[in-house]
Design a protein around this motif. Structure first.
Motif, PDB file in Angstrom:
ATOM      1  N   THR A 326       0.855  -1.194   0.000  1.00 26.03           N
ATOM      2  CA  THR A 326       0.000   0.000   0.000  1.00 26.03           C
ATOM      3  C   THR A 326       0.887   1.240   0.000  1.00 26.03           C
ATOM      4  OG1 THR A 326      -1.709  -1.181   1.257  1.00 26.03           O
ATOM      5  CG2 THR A 326      -1.854   1.229   1.197  1.00 26.03           C
ATOM      6  N   PRO A 327       1.163   1.812  -1.177  1.00 28.01           N
ATOM      7  CA  PRO A 327       2.002   3.017  -1.234  1.00 28.01           C
ATOM      8  C   PRO A 327       1.264   4.233  -0.679  1.00 28.01           C
ATOM      9  CG  PRO A 327       1.874   1.880  -3.369  1.00 28.01           C
ATOM     10  CD  PRO A 327       0.784   1.338  -2.510  1.00 28.01           C
ATOM     11  N   TRP A 328       2.024   5.139  -0.083  1.00 27.68           N
ATOM     12  CA  TRP A 328       1.480   6.409   0.363  1.00 27.68           C
ATOM     13  C   TRP A 328       1.872   7.553  -0.573  1.00 27.68           C
ATOM     14  CZ3 TRP A 328       3.544   5.183   5.893  1.00 27.68           C
ATOM     15  CH2 TRP A 328       2.670   4.283   6.534  1.00 27.68           C
ATOM     16  N   HIS A 329       2.730   7.229  -1.518  1.00 28.71           N
ATOM     17  CA  HIS A 329       3.223   8.237  -2.459  1.00 28.71           C
ATOM     18  C   HIS A 329       3.313   7.603  -3.843  1.00 28.71           C
ATOM     19  CE1 HIS A 329       4.297  10.607   1.091  1.00 28.71           C
ATOM     20  NE2 HIS A 329       4.849   9.502   1.577  1.00 28.71           N
ATOM     21  N   PRO A 330       3.349   8.407  -4.893  1.00 26.30           N
ATOM     22  CA  PRO A 330       3.465   7.843  -6.249  1.00 26.30           C
ATOM     23  C   PRO A 330       4.709   6.984  -6.398  1.00 26.30           C
ATOM     24  CG  PRO A 330       2.859  10.165  -6.334  1.00 26.30           C
ATOM     25  CD  PRO A 330       3.195   9.877  -4.904  1.00 26.30           C
ATOM     26  N   LEU A 331       4.568   5.925  -7.188  1.00 27.62           N
ATOM     27  CA  LEU A 331       5.660   4.990  -7.427  1.00 27.62           C
ATOM     28  C   LEU A 331       6.158   5.113  -8.858  1.00 27.62           C
ATOM     29  CD1 LEU A 331       4.603   1.567  -5.827  1.00 27.62           C
ATOM     30  CD2 LEU A 331       6.688   2.856  -5.333  1.00 27.62           C
ATOM     31  N   SER A 332       7.467   5.203  -9.018  1.00 25.42           N
ATOM     32  CA  SER A 332       8.033   5.132 -10.360  1.00 25.42           C
ATOM     33  C   SER A 332       7.988   3.682 -10.828  1.00 25.42           C
ATOM     34  CB  SER A 332       9.476   5.634 -10.357  1.00 25.42           C
ATOM     35  OG  SER A 332      10.308   4.727  -9.653  1.00 25.42           O
ATOM     36  N   ALA A 333       8.116   3.477 -12.128  1.00 22.98           N
ATOM     37  CA  ALA A 333       8.102   2.120 -12.666  1.00 22.98           C
ATOM     38  C   ALA A 333       9.261   1.304 -12.099  1.00 22.98           C
ATOM     39  CB  ALA A 333       8.176   2.175 -14.191  1.00 22.98           C
ATOM     40  N   THR A 334      10.418   1.950 -11.943  1.00 23.62           N
ATOM     41  CA  THR A 334      11.585   1.246 -11.406  1.00 23.62           C
ATOM     42  C   THR A 334      11.358   0.844  -9.953  1.00 23.62           C
ATOM     43  OG1 THR A 334      13.091   2.439 -12.876  1.00 23.62           O
ATOM     44  CG2 THR A 334      14.047   1.435 -10.911  1.00 23.62           C
ATOM     45  N   ALA A 335      10.838   1.762  -9.135  1.00 24.96           N
ATOM     46  CA  ALA A 335      10.586   1.457  -7.727  1.00 24.96           C
ATOM     47  C   ALA A 335       9.537   0.364  -7.589  1.00 24.96           C
ATOM     48  CB  ALA A 335      10.149   2.706  -6.986  1.00 24.96           C
ATOM     49  N   GLU A 336       8.516   0.410  -8.418  1.00 24.11           N
ATOM     50  CA  GLU A 336       7.475  -0.621  -8.355  1.00 24.11           C
ATOM     51  C   GLU A 336       8.051  -1.989  -8.683  1.00 24.11           C
ATOM     52  OE1 GLU A 336       3.168  -1.761 -10.385  1.00 24.11           O
ATOM     53  OE2 GLU A 336       3.890   0.313 -10.421  1.00 24.11           O
ATOM     54  N   ALA A 337       8.911  -2.056  -9.677  1.00 26.81           N
ATOM     55  CA  ALA A 337       9.536  -3.330 -10.037  1.00 26.81           C
ATOM     56  C   ALA A 337      10.431  -3.829  -8.914  1.00 26.81           C
ATOM     57  CB  ALA A 337      10.332  -3.161 -11.321  1.00 26.81           C
ATOM     58  N   ASP A 338      11.170  -2.922  -8.278  1.00 29.60           N
ATOM     59  CA  ASP A 338      12.052  -3.313  -7.176  1.00 29.60           C
ATOM     60  C   ASP A 338      11.249  -3.812  -5.978  1.00 29.60           C
ATOM     61  OD1 ASP A 338      14.231  -2.636  -8.707  1.00 29.60           O
ATOM     62  OD2 ASP A 338      14.572  -0.703  -7.727  1.00 29.60           O
ATOM     63  N   ILE A 339      10.138  -3.160  -5.691  1.00 34.02           N
ATOM     64  CA  ILE A 339       9.290  -3.593  -4.576  1.00 34.02           C
ATOM     65  C   ILE A 339       8.730  -4.978  -4.852  1.00 34.02           C
ATOM     66  CG2 ILE A 339       7.104  -3.163  -3.390  1.00 34.02           C
ATOM     67  CD1 ILE A 339       7.661  -0.152  -3.799  1.00 34.02           C
ATOM     68  N   ARG A 340       8.284  -5.197  -6.058  1.00 30.55           N
ATOM     69  CA  ARG A 340       7.728  -6.501  -6.413  1.00 30.55           C
ATOM     70  C   ARG A 340       8.792  -7.603  -6.271  1.00 30.55           C
ATOM     71  NH1 ARG A 340       3.143  -7.724  -8.830  1.00 30.55           N
ATOM     72  NH2 ARG A 340       2.781  -5.535  -9.421  1.00 30.55           N
ATOM     73  N   GLU A 342      11.491  -7.572  -4.354  1.00 32.47           N
ATOM     74  CA  GLU A 342      11.811  -7.771  -2.935  1.00 32.47           C
ATOM     75  C   GLU A 342      10.692  -8.524  -2.228  1.00 32.47           C
ATOM     76  OE1 GLU A 342      14.587  -6.890   0.357  1.00 32.47           O
ATOM     77  OE2 GLU A 342      14.667  -7.194  -1.806  1.00 32.47           O
ATOM     78  N   ALA A 343       9.439  -8.196  -2.530  1.00 36.66           N
ATOM     79  CA  ALA A 343       8.309  -8.882  -1.902  1.00 36.66           C
ATOM     80  C   ALA A 343       8.258 -10.352  -2.314  1.00 36.66           C
ATOM     81  CB  ALA A 343       7.010  -8.185  -2.273  1.00 36.66           C
ATOM     82  N   GLU A 344       8.564 -10.639  -3.566  1.00 35.67           N
ATOM     83  CA  GLU A 344       8.585 -12.037  -4.012  1.00 35.67           C
ATOM     84  C   GLU A 344       9.682 -12.810  -3.295  1.00 35.67           C
ATOM     85  OE1 GLU A 344       9.002 -11.499  -8.193  1.00 35.67           O
ATOM     86  OE2 GLU A 344       6.842 -11.253  -8.552  1.00 35.67           O
ATOM     87  N   ARG A 345      10.809 -12.175  -3.040  1.00 35.61           N
ATOM     88  CA  ARG A 345      11.875 -12.824  -2.283  1.00 35.61           C
ATOM     89  C   ARG A 345      11.434 -13.080  -0.846  1.00 35.61           C
ATOM     90  NH1 ARG A 345      16.216 -10.481  -0.981  1.00 35.61           N
ATOM     91  NH2 ARG A 345      17.477 -12.358  -0.914  1.00 35.61           N
ATOM     92  N   LEU A 346      10.729 -12.111  -0.253  1.00 37.86           N
ATOM     93  CA  LEU A 346      10.273 -12.272   1.119  1.00 37.86           C
ATOM     94  C   LEU A 346       9.291 -13.436   1.236  1.00 37.86           C
ATOM     95  CD1 LEU A 346      10.095 -11.395   4.058  1.00 37.86           C
ATOM     96  CD2 LEU A 346       8.455  -9.626   3.383  1.00 37.86           C
TER      97      LEU A 346
END
Length: 363
Positions: A326-340, A342-346
């Protein structure tokens, strides 16, 4: 006096908290560096170690709990933490006055009103000597000797009065499903006595290594203790002192390096109550006041959050085998990919072998 920018404080915190880059070290060494890892909910320490270490496995922490080199007990801020057993020996006596002050709360007063404290503590120690009891068993035994309108609270009150540690099974992965926590006398469990006196100087120096530079108020907020200004005054000649952008004194170890403010900061998913999120009174070095206000409406810091460019950017949750961002601020395409990523690794830690997915909401 050198002024340190907010961004440099942020990057320095990431480096000292092992969040700028995953490190290869034993889990026990990382716990020692962090001093105490929040463990109110059993699973969160595993996430906190995983996000900092290159090859962390569930059994790495479980083994430390079972061989008694790491203990789970009430410590800083009167909450349950994990700490190296050798550190617990000096840390508990240092924060003990804050823990014992909880007995003045109505919750405990209603249970122990009219009970002789010395007699109660002595009886509790006798009941626990040489054995481990569930808190339910302990409360029943205490209630047989000390009738109370709230017998279930007696074991909790004794835990405020005496240093106790939880049985390792209370801290293994998934233990939140079983609330039957068993306890032992800390000194018996560790096979060594606690320090005879508080060691605030040790606490401060160790804190600065993992959280500095920091103000007096920061150290007090992290530890839950008070009156540390006079201790810092004694230590000041052997410390380095900076100023933050507001003009406040920031204390640090003389040989502790400051990070480059332009150091790249990777996406990191942090557990609820993570050290990096609760290590200072002024937490703007990692979360804005606006975003901090969002979480205090939910759970006063007890929300898993994630970092983008070193600062809290939003929160995450897990339901079954799905992590929801749940982002609180706009996400760049790069940040969104990095979050995904990292979450898949978790998910390999939290739900190994299960069909899983990551959902990212729109801010």
């Amino acid at each position: 006096m050198t002024e340190i920018s907010l961004r440099q404080l942020n990057r320095t915190l990431l480096v000292r908290q092992m969040l700028a880059e995953r490190v290869s070290m034993p889990a026990g060494d990382l716990i020692r560096h962090l001093i105490a890892v929040q463990g109110q909910e059993p699973n969160w320490p595993y996430v906190g170690l995983w996000t900092r270490l290159t090859d962390f496995r569930h059994e790495d922490l479980a083994a430390l709990l079972h061989d008694r080199s790491v203990v789970r007990s009430t410590m800083i801020r009167r909450t349950v933490h994990l700490a190296d057993a050798a550190d617990y020996r000096w840390l508990y006596p240092t924060v003990r006055p804050v823990i014992e002050a909880a007995l003045q709360a109505p919750y405990f007063q209603e249970a122990i009103d009219g009970i002789d404290r010395i007699e109660f503590g002595t009886a509790g120690r006798e009941l626990l000597t040489g054995r481990t009891l569930t808190r339910i068993e302990l409360a029943q035994m205490l209630a047989d000797r000390f009738p109370s309108p709230h017998p279930g609270r007696l074991a909790q009150a004794l835990g405020v009065m005496l240093p106790m540690v939880h049985h390792p099974e209370a801290g293994v992965w998934g233990a939140w499903r079983n609330r039957r926590v068993s306890v032992s006398l800390a000194e018996e469990w560790m096979g060594t006595p606690l320090a005879e006196s508080p060691q605030p100087e040790t606490m401060i120096l160790r804190y600065l290594a993992a959280f500095g530079p920091a103000t007096v108020a920061d150290i007090q907020a992290w530890s839950g203790t008070t009156r540390l200004a006079e201790v810092l005054a004694r230590l000041r000649p052997q410390l380095r002192v900076y100023r933050d952008e507001s003009g406040r004194d920031l204390f640090d170890l003389p040989d502790a390096p400051l990070a480059d403010p332009d150091l790249p900061a990777p996406v990191r998913l942090l557990p609820a109550f993570d050290n990096a999120l609760l290590g200072h009174r002024d937490r703007t070095r990692v979360i804005s006041d606006e975003d901090r206000a969002r979480i205090t409406k939910i759970a006063s810091g007890g929300v898993p959050m994630y970092l983008v460019d070193g600062f809290v950017h939003g929160r995450w949750s897990i339901n079954g085998a799905t992590i929801q961002i749940t982002p609180w601020h706009p996400l760049s395409a790069t940040a969104e990919a990095d979050i995904r990523t990292e979450a898949e690794r978790l998910l390999t830690l939290m739900k190994p072998g299960e069909d899983s997915k990551v959902l990212i909401n729109q801010p």
